[in-house]
Design a protein around this motif. Sequence first.
Motif, PDB file in Angstrom:
ATOM      1  N   LEU A   3       0.869  -1.120   0.179  1.00  9.56           N
ATOM      2  CA  LEU A   3       0.018  -0.122   0.092  1.00  9.56           C
ATOM      3  C   LEU A   3       0.825   1.234   0.034  1.00  9.56           C
ATOM      4  O   LEU A   3       0.556   2.407  -0.784  1.00  9.56           O
ATOM      5  CB  LEU A   3      -0.704  -0.120   1.233  1.00  9.56           C
ATOM      6  CG  LEU A   3      -1.922   1.036   1.227  1.00  9.56           C
ATOM      7  CD1 LEU A   3      -3.267   0.761   0.195  1.00  9.56           C
ATOM      8  CD2 LEU A   3      -2.853   0.612   2.590  1.00  9.56           C
ATOM      9  N   ASN A  33      -5.606   2.752 -11.335  1.00  9.87           N
ATOM     10  CA  ASN A  33      -5.805   1.814 -10.150  1.00  9.87           C
ATOM     11  C   ASN A  33      -4.625   1.039 -10.033  1.00  9.87           C
ATOM     12  O   ASN A  33      -4.278   0.100 -10.520  1.00  9.87           O
ATOM     13  CB  ASN A  33      -7.230   0.788 -10.341  1.00  9.87           C
ATOM     14  CG  ASN A  33      -8.384   1.373 -10.716  1.00  9.87           C
ATOM     15  OD1 ASN A  33      -8.662   2.447 -10.023  1.00  9.87           O
ATOM     16  ND2 ASN A  33      -9.221   0.890 -11.734  1.00  9.87           N
ATOM     17  N   ARG A  71       0.589   4.299  -2.682  1.00  9.40           N
ATOM     18  CA  ARG A  71       0.762   5.540  -2.286  1.00  9.40           C
ATOM     19  C   ARG A  71       1.917   6.482  -3.029  1.00  9.40           C
ATOM     20  O   ARG A  71       1.638   7.713  -3.480  1.00  9.40           O
ATOM     21  CB  ARG A  71       0.494   5.947  -0.957  1.00  9.40           C
ATOM     22  CG  ARG A  71      -0.711   5.217  -0.352  1.00  9.40           C
ATOM     23  CD  ARG A  71      -1.056   5.752   0.962  1.00  9.40           C
ATOM     24  NE  ARG A  71      -2.105   5.144   1.549  1.00  9.40           N
ATOM     25  CZ  ARG A  71      -2.197   4.505   2.753  1.00  9.40           C
ATOM     26  NH1 ARG A  71      -1.183   4.018   3.366  1.00  9.40           N
ATOM     27  NH2 ARG A  71      -3.387   4.002   3.022  1.00  9.40           N
ATOM     28  N   HIS A  89      -3.715   0.074  -6.618  1.00  4.44           N
ATOM     29  CA  HIS A  89      -3.883  -1.116  -5.486  1.00  4.44           C
ATOM     30  C   HIS A  89      -5.447  -0.909  -5.657  1.00  4.44           C
ATOM     31  O   HIS A  89      -5.880  -0.270  -5.760  1.00  4.44           O
ATOM     32  CB  HIS A  89      -3.090  -0.610  -4.452  1.00  4.44           C
ATOM     33  CG  HIS A  89      -3.036  -1.633  -3.282  1.00  4.44           C
ATOM     34  ND1 HIS A  89      -3.744  -1.751  -2.253  1.00  4.44           N
ATOM     35  CD2 HIS A  89      -1.972  -2.607  -2.975  1.00  4.44           C
ATOM     36  CE1 HIS A  89      -3.510  -2.613  -1.697  1.00  4.44           C
ATOM     37  NE2 HIS A  89      -2.274  -3.156  -2.106  1.00  4.44           N
ATOM     38  N   SER A  90      -5.901  -1.985  -4.734  1.00  2.00           N
ATOM     39  CA  SER A  90      -7.082  -2.271  -4.350  1.00  2.00           C
ATOM     40  C   SER A  90      -7.829  -0.997  -3.751  1.00  2.00           C
ATOM     41  O   SER A  90      -9.013  -0.755  -3.789  1.00  2.00           O
ATOM     42  CB  SER A  90      -7.419  -3.596  -3.924  1.00  2.00           C
ATOM     43  OG  SER A  90      -6.870  -3.604  -2.336  1.00  2.00           O
ATOM     44  N   GLU A  91      -6.929  -0.190  -3.083  1.00  2.29           N
ATOM     45  CA  GLU A  91      -7.269   0.908  -2.091  1.00  2.29           C
ATOM     46  C   GLU A  91      -6.867   2.173  -2.470  1.00  2.29           C
ATOM     47  O   GLU A  91      -7.149   3.157  -2.015  1.00  2.29           O
ATOM     48  CB  GLU A  91      -6.884   0.644  -0.690  1.00  2.29           C
ATOM     49  CG  GLU A  91      -7.287  -0.696  -0.088  1.00  2.29           C
ATOM     50  CD  GLU A  91      -6.811  -1.046   1.106  1.00  2.29           C
ATOM     51  OE1 GLU A  91      -6.522  -0.069   1.891  1.00  2.29           O
ATOM     52  OE2 GLU A  91      -6.990  -2.179   1.866  1.00  2.29           O
TER      53      GLU A  91
END
Length: 154
Positions: free
Chosen positions: A64, A134, A68, A136-138
């Motif tokens: 993650l 996109n 970011r 990452h999934s978050e």
Amino acid sequence: MATKLILTHDVEHLGAAGEVVEVKDGYARNYLVPRGLAARWTPGAQKQIDQMAAARRKRQIASLDDARAVRDALQGQIVTVSGKVGAAGNLFGAVSSARIADAVKAELGQTIDRRRVVIAAPIKSVGEYTVLVNLHSEVSANLKVRVVAAKASK
């Protein structure tokens, strides 16, 4: 009855490539299998699942925090894509997600997966557009793409 399938592509609201899912027979028979989005699960298919998972891990941004960092590098940046343009300012063909991913690598030094670039409407004319990446999934980033006419070579 439920059918056990291996997803060969990411399917929205169902799962990612390489996952084993159970779906209703009709959904498998009429939609997923004919479109090549999934294959029937067999005990011997576990090797295929493992290979797909390894390939996915290679492509995917590891954590993650890395996602970011890439988002911060992409956010607010403009990449330029050129193409042949007709008299009306329209491109011969549309700008693909692969060309955008290549431009990001060349201009910003960041590697992104072309399958993660979401183009809302086909880019077929000169101008500035915003695409979603996109990471990452978050984590996702908005990237500005400037489309310009290619220099004519003689």
